[in-house]
Design an enzyme around this catalytic site. Sequence first.
Site, mmCIF file in Angstrom:
data_model
loop_
_atom_site.group_PDB
_atom_site.id
_atom_site.type_symbol
_atom_site.label_atom_id
_atom_site.label_comp_id
_atom_site.label_asym_id
_atom_site.label_seq_id
_atom_site.Cartn_x
_atom_site.Cartn_y
_atom_site.Cartn_z
ATOM 1 N N TYR A 65 0.844 -1.211 0.000
ATOM 2 C CA TYR A 65 0.000 0.000 0.000
ATOM 3 C C TYR A 65 0.877 1.258 0.000
ATOM 4 O O TYR A 65 0.657 2.178 -0.799
ATOM 5 C CB TYR A 65 -0.921 -0.039 1.225
ATOM 6 C CG TYR A 65 -1.932 1.078 1.284
ATOM 7 C CD1 TYR A 65 -3.103 1.025 0.519
ATOM 8 C CD2 TYR A 65 -1.748 2.188 2.105
ATOM 9 C CE1 TYR A 65 -4.044 2.050 0.568
ATOM 10 C CE2 TYR A 65 -2.679 3.209 2.170
ATOM 11 C CZ TYR A 65 -3.832 3.139 1.407
ATOM 12 O OH TYR A 65 -4.762 4.150 1.467
ATOM 13 N N LYS A 91 1.171 4.154 -2.911
ATOM 14 C CA LYS A 91 0.803 5.559 -2.683
ATOM 15 C C LYS A 91 2.002 6.496 -2.888
ATOM 16 O O LYS A 91 1.840 7.616 -3.383
ATOM 17 C CB LYS A 91 0.197 5.729 -1.288
ATOM 18 C CG LYS A 91 -1.140 4.982 -1.096
ATOM 19 C CD LYS A 91 -2.219 5.454 -2.064
ATOM 20 C CE LYS A 91 -3.595 4.873 -1.738
ATOM 21 N NZ LYS A 91 -4.636 5.339 -2.645
HETATM 22 N N1 LIG Z 1 -10.249 5.423 4.427
HETATM 23 C C1 LIG Z 1 -9.052 5.870 4.744
HETATM 24 O O1 LIG Z 1 -8.668 5.901 5.924
HETATM 25 C C2 LIG Z 1 -8.096 6.371 3.677
HETATM 26 C C3 LIG Z 1 -6.943 7.048 4.089
HETATM 27 C C4 LIG Z 1 -6.056 7.518 3.134
HETATM 28 C C5 LIG Z 1 -6.303 7.302 1.795
HETATM 29 N N2 LIG Z 1 -7.424 6.634 1.407
HETATM 30 C C6 LIG Z 1 -7.609 6.411 -0.017
HETATM 31 O O2 LIG Z 1 -8.811 7.031 -0.456
HETATM 32 C C7 LIG Z 1 -9.373 6.304 -1.528
HETATM 33 C C8 LIG Z 1 -10.836 5.976 -1.216
HETATM 34 O O3 LIG Z 1 -10.876 5.289 0.015
HETATM 35 P P1 LIG Z 1 -12.232 4.917 0.785
HETATM 36 O O4 LIG Z 1 -11.872 4.852 2.222
HETATM 37 O O5 LIG Z 1 -13.348 5.786 0.330
HETATM 38 O O6 LIG Z 1 -12.376 3.414 0.251
HETATM 39 P P2 LIG Z 1 -13.648 2.445 0.137
HETATM 40 O O7 LIG Z 1 -13.090 1.065 0.214
HETATM 41 O O8 LIG Z 1 -14.713 2.838 1.100
HETATM 42 O O9 LIG Z 1 -14.159 2.737 -1.356
HETATM 43 C C9 LIG Z 1 -13.345 2.437 -2.458
HETATM 44 C C10 LIG Z 1 -14.217 2.301 -3.689
HETATM 45 O O10 LIG Z 1 -13.343 1.967 -4.790
HETATM 46 C C11 LIG Z 1 -13.926 0.917 -5.530
HETATM 47 N N3 LIG Z 1 -12.872 0.121 -6.162
HETATM 48 C C12 LIG Z 1 -11.847 -0.531 -5.536
HETATM 49 N N4 LIG Z 1 -11.115 -1.209 -6.429
HETATM 50 C C13 LIG Z 1 -11.660 -0.983 -7.651
HETATM 51 C C14 LIG Z 1 -11.360 -1.424 -8.961
HETATM 52 N N5 LIG Z 1 -10.330 -2.251 -9.202
HETATM 53 N N6 LIG Z 1 -12.140 -0.998 -9.980
HETATM 54 C C15 LIG Z 1 -13.197 -0.176 -9.756
HETATM 55 N N7 LIG Z 1 -13.542 0.271 -8.526
HETATM 56 C C16 LIG Z 1 -12.781 -0.130 -7.488
HETATM 57 C C17 LIG Z 1 -14.700 0.092 -4.499
HETATM 58 O O11 LIG Z 1 -15.714 -0.706 -5.100
HETATM 59 C C18 LIG Z 1 -15.252 1.175 -3.582
HETATM 60 O O12 LIG Z 1 -16.513 1.622 -3.987
HETATM 61 C C19 LIG Z 1 -8.492 5.071 -1.718
HETATM 62 O O13 LIG Z 1 -7.576 5.291 -2.759
HETATM 63 C C20 LIG Z 1 -7.775 4.954 -0.396
HETATM 64 O O14 LIG Z 1 -6.525 4.299 -0.509
HETATM 65 C C21 LIG Z 1 -8.333 6.169 2.312
#
Ligand SMILES: NC(=O)c1ccc[n+]([C@@H]2O[C@H](COP(=O)([O-])OP(=O)(O)OC[C@H]3O[C@@H](n4cnc5c(N)ncnc54)[C@H](O)[C@@H]3O)[C@@H](O)[C@H]2O)c1
Length: 251
Positions: free
Chosen positions: A143, A147
């Site tokens: 991960y 990133k």
């Molecule tokens: N939640 C956190 O704490 C956090 C922190 C830092 C960064 N992020 C980043 O923010 C972004 C969104 O995170 P979130 O927490 O909303 O995640 P989440 O898991 O709630 O939602 C992610 C969405 O992406 C879709 N997805 C995943 N893989 C896919 C693929 N191969 N093709 C099409 N769709 C796909 C999923 O179906 C889902 O709807 C991500 O890139 C994550 O790494 C999240």
Amino acid sequence: MRVAVVTGAAQGIGRRTTELLAGAGYTVALIDRQPCPEGASGADREELMGDITDEGFVERCVARVRERWGRVDVLVNNAGISFIAPAERVSADDFRRVLEVNLMAPFLLSRGFGTMMLDQRSGSIVNIASIAGVTGIGDRSAYNASKHGLVGLTRTLAAEWGGRGVRSNAVCPGWVKTEMDHVDQASSAYTDDDIIDRVPMARFATPDDIARAVLFLADPAQSGFVNGHTLVVDGGWTADGSWQSLRLKHR
Ligand SMILES: NC(=O)c1ccc[n+]([C@@H]2O[C@H](COP(=O)([O-])OP(=O)(O)OC[C@H]3O[C@@H](n4cnc5c(N)ncnc54)[C@H](O)[C@@H]3O)[C@@H](O)[C@H]2O)c1
């Protein structure tokens, strides 16, 4: 008309981002591998369901947006997956899959939609990285590598495309209350208190905190000369080198 494309639009940060973009008057293409919730009625939007690691699917998304609206102003590379395991136990396949979704797919999407933006000589790409893109966090080798790579891609596209009017920036959230956090906590990786104690502002981010930063970077009227920037939205996490008891003493 301003057109925005958001990946991972079905839930979490992506869902809130599409709501705010639609509210700000953008026409939105929602990309996800699962169905998206119904949007505001009458909003001009299109749902494109598939896996963003599939190059053919990405090309079809680009073709569809070109055919339907003839332009794209904003691309939000938000979809991503988490993967938590000690480095010595991560298989090559697992490592590859995380890079495919979190880094290769944003490249494919940027290449496709970025080409449209270059033809228009305008556009904004916003990549959702993480504080794991600017600092190391244990048990997250794949991960964190993905990133950090995404931050590198952001800077390179800024350098390469800025001269033709296409900006590229990254948003680096701290921990956000979404389904991703729910699933990670269910595997006992950490607790709410672990995060709250680590953050100077003593809370998780909300999807809205992150989406508002995305909207700022998307809109040339607000951020037209911001290019290649990495905007941490983490309540002070990465700025804080204090030890735990010192941080908590100031609560
Ligand atoms: N939640 C956190 O704490 C956090 C922190 C830092 C960064 N992020 C980043 O923010 C972004 C969104 O995170 P979130 O927490 O909303 O995640 P989440 O898991 O709630 O939602 C992610 C969405 O992406 C879709 N997805 C995943 N893989 C896919 C693929 N191969 N093709 C099409 N769709 C796909 C999923 O179906 C889902 O709807 C991500 O890139 C994550 O790494 C999240």
